[in-house]
Design an enzyme around this catalytic site. Structure first.
Site, PDB file in Angstrom:
ATOM      1  N   PRO A  79      26.203 -60.674 -18.788  1.00 32.50           N
ATOM      2  CA  PRO A  79      26.148 -61.932 -18.030  1.00 32.50           C
ATOM      3  C   PRO A  79      26.967 -61.820 -16.739  1.00 32.50           C
ATOM      4  O   PRO A  79      28.106 -61.339 -16.772  1.00 32.50           O
ATOM      5  CB  PRO A  79      26.746 -62.981 -18.975  1.00 32.50           C
ATOM      6  CG  PRO A  79      27.238 -62.256 -20.180  1.00 32.50           C
ATOM      7  CD  PRO A  79      26.784 -60.823 -20.128  1.00 32.50           C
ATOM      8  N   GLY A  81      29.229 -62.659 -13.522  1.00 35.01           N
ATOM      9  CA  GLY A  81      30.322 -63.568 -13.151  1.00 35.01           C
ATOM     10  C   GLY A  81      30.920 -64.334 -14.306  1.00 35.01           C
ATOM     11  O   GLY A  81      31.291 -65.496 -14.164  1.00 35.01           O
ATOM     12  N   GLY A  83      33.353 -62.831 -16.595  1.00 35.30           N
ATOM     13  CA  GLY A  83      34.513 -62.154 -17.183  1.00 35.30           C
ATOM     14  C   GLY A  83      34.139 -61.016 -18.101  1.00 35.30           C
ATOM     15  O   GLY A  83      34.975 -60.493 -18.838  1.00 35.30           O
ATOM     16  N   SER A  87      30.534 -56.797 -12.565  1.00 37.95           N
ATOM     17  CA  SER A  87      30.704 -56.117 -11.280  1.00 37.95           C
ATOM     18  C   SER A  87      31.304 -54.730 -11.482  1.00 37.95           C
ATOM     19  O   SER A  87      30.933 -53.773 -10.789  1.00 37.95           O
ATOM     20  CB  SER A  87      31.540 -56.957 -10.299  1.00 37.95           C
ATOM     21  OG  SER A  87      32.899 -56.835 -10.585  1.00 37.95           O
ATOM     22  N   ALA A  88      32.188 -54.570 -12.466  1.00 41.38           N
ATOM     23  CA  ALA A  88      32.746 -53.234 -12.731  1.00 41.38           C
ATOM     24  C   ALA A  88      31.637 -52.296 -13.200  1.00 41.38           C
ATOM     25  O   ALA A  88      31.585 -51.129 -12.797  1.00 41.38           O
ATOM     26  CB  ALA A  88      33.855 -53.318 -13.780  1.00 41.38           C
ATOM     27  N   ALA A  89      30.719 -52.806 -14.029  1.00 40.09           N
ATOM     28  CA  ALA A  89      29.611 -51.965 -14.518  1.00 40.09           C
ATOM     29  C   ALA A  89      28.736 -51.523 -13.352  1.00 40.09           C
ATOM     30  O   ALA A  89      28.303 -50.366 -13.288  1.00 40.09           O
ATOM     31  CB  ALA A  89      28.792 -52.725 -15.559  1.00 40.09           C
ATOM     32  N   ASP A 132      39.358 -52.839 -15.178  1.00 39.70           N
ATOM     33  CA  ASP A 132      37.948 -53.073 -15.527  1.00 39.70           C
ATOM     34  C   ASP A 132      37.115 -51.815 -15.308  1.00 39.70           C
ATOM     35  O   ASP A 132      36.378 -51.379 -16.196  1.00 39.70           O
ATOM     36  CB  ASP A 132      37.346 -54.211 -14.678  1.00 39.70           C
ATOM     37  CG  ASP A 132      37.880 -55.578 -15.074  1.00 39.70           C
ATOM     38  OD1 ASP A 132      38.826 -55.629 -15.877  1.00 39.70           O
ATOM     39  OD2 ASP A 132      37.351 -56.593 -14.572  1.00 39.70           O
TER      40      ASP A 132
HETATM   41  C1  MEV Z   1      39.342 -59.434 -14.263  1.00 34.20           C
HETATM   42  O1  MEV Z   1      38.368 -58.977 -15.194  1.00 34.20           O
HETATM   43  C2  MEV Z   1      40.695 -58.999 -14.668  1.00 34.20           C
HETATM   44  C3  MEV Z   1      41.856 -59.408 -13.783  1.00 34.20           C
HETATM   45  O2  MEV Z   1      43.050 -59.008 -14.458  1.00 34.20           O
HETATM   46  C4  MEV Z   1      41.786 -58.773 -12.430  1.00 34.20           C
HETATM   47  C5  MEV Z   1      42.038 -57.276 -12.444  1.00 34.20           C
HETATM   48  O3  MEV Z   1      42.559 -56.730 -13.438  1.00 34.20           O
HETATM   49  O4  MEV Z   1      41.704 -56.664 -11.433  1.00 34.20           O
HETATM   50  C6  MEV Z   1      41.927 -60.916 -13.613  1.00 34.20           C
END
Ligand code: MEV
Length: 304
Positions: A79, A81, A83, A87-89, A132
């Site tokens: 999903p 945006g 958490g 975006s990391a993937a 991430d």
């Molecule tokens: C975001 O998934 C995690 C945060 O800790 C940001 C980061 O680690 O870059 C909020």
């Protein structure tokens, strides 16, 4: 024409989100939902870091217009945006595809891919910790600490105990992105340094509590750790009223919950990690039917 297909997992932050940006440790885990990216090229690719873009979505547009790129196809089960590491993937999958096609090297060069993905995460979020992209690159459960922006220490945790009764629950997409949430915490830290530092110290204790779970298999303390982490996240203002209400209802019904990423302030706070040993008790809170299963994955980025 050369082509590559690569996939990368999503992630959850188990403990220490936001604090990890400031050098405190975090525990992260890769999940089984994946993003798949196929890149077909003809000719040479430029260095990814020389392409000018405002964020990842813009970078994808810029790449699609390159004369050497014949096709760039991205499909994601993660999903966006919320958490869960979407975006990391994307950053990791794109870095892996680029690395293979421009170096011609087979096999995953995890350190190179991870370093490149961190550059893309910076483009997307401004000041990320790098946690991430690292867990998405390597998969599994990861203890992570950013010493400086160049030096990150991390350890893949082996023999992680099975933790029952964990679920995901969507509180709605945040209107703020990760970069904005990280900035809000930075602003609060300027205004109220003691309060934010105390929350970060508390989160460090929680992360270390999780290490005990990981090493001794004592999963009884899991609900308490999740509750404590959530309290600290409340103190740094990254949980919206809507998510707060849902988490209170879960706690009142004997469970625990926390956000899985950067959170969100004004509307949703993305996906929650929920612990509840008897989910029937969540019927009154109108939450039971919305719970989703959570599956962790040992598999990081891979060429397909
Ligand atoms: C975001 O998934 C995690 C945060 O800790 C940001 C980061 O680690 O870059 C909020």
């Amino acid at each position: 024409m050369n082509s590559v297909t690569v996939s990368a997992p999503g992630k959850i932050i188990i403990a220490g989100e936001h604090a990890v940006v400031y050098g405190y440790p975090a525990l992260l885990a890769a999940t089984d939902k994946r993003l798949r990216l196929t890149l077909h090229i003809k000719g040479d690719l430029p260095d990814l870091n020389t392409l000018r873009a405002q964020n990842l979505a813009h970078l994808i547009k810029v790449i699609s217009k390159l004369s050497s790129v014949k096709k760039l196809d991205i499909k994601s089960e993660i999903p966006a945006g919320s958490g869960m590491g979407s975006s990391a993937a994307l950053a990791v999958a794109l870095s892996a595809a680029w690395h293979k096609l421009s170096s011609g090297k087979d096999g995953a060069h995890y350190d190179v891919i991870n370093d490149q993905a961190f550059q893309l995460e910076k483009l997307q979020h401004g000041n990320p910790s790098g946690g991430d992209n690292t867990v998405v690159t390597y998969g599994g459960w990861l203890w992570f600490r950013k010493e400086t922006s160049q030096i990150k220490v991390f350890k893949m945790l082996a023999n992680v105990p099975t933790i029952d009764h964990l679920y995901l629950l969507d509180t709605g997409k945040p209107t703020e992105n990760t970069g904005q949430m990280v900035q809000q915490v930075a602003d609060l830290r300027e205004r109220q340094p003691e309060k934010v530092t105390a929350a970060f110290e508390g989160m460090q204790q929680v992360a270390r509590g999780w290490l005990e779970v990981m090493t001794s298999g004592n999963t009884k303390i899991v609900p308490d750790l999740i509750k404590q982490n959530h309290q600290h996240l409340l103190d740094i203002g990254v949980v919206s009223n809507r998510a707060k209400k849902i988490i209170s209802q879960i706690e009142e019904a004997g469970g625990a919950a926390k956000i899985t990423g950067a959170g969100g302030k004004s509307q949703g706070s993305g996906m929650l990690l929920v612990y509840h040993p008897q989910v029937e008790k969540l019927v009154k809170a109108n939450v039971k039917d919305k719970l989703q299963s959570v599956e962790f994955s040992e598999q990081g980025v891979r060429y397909e």
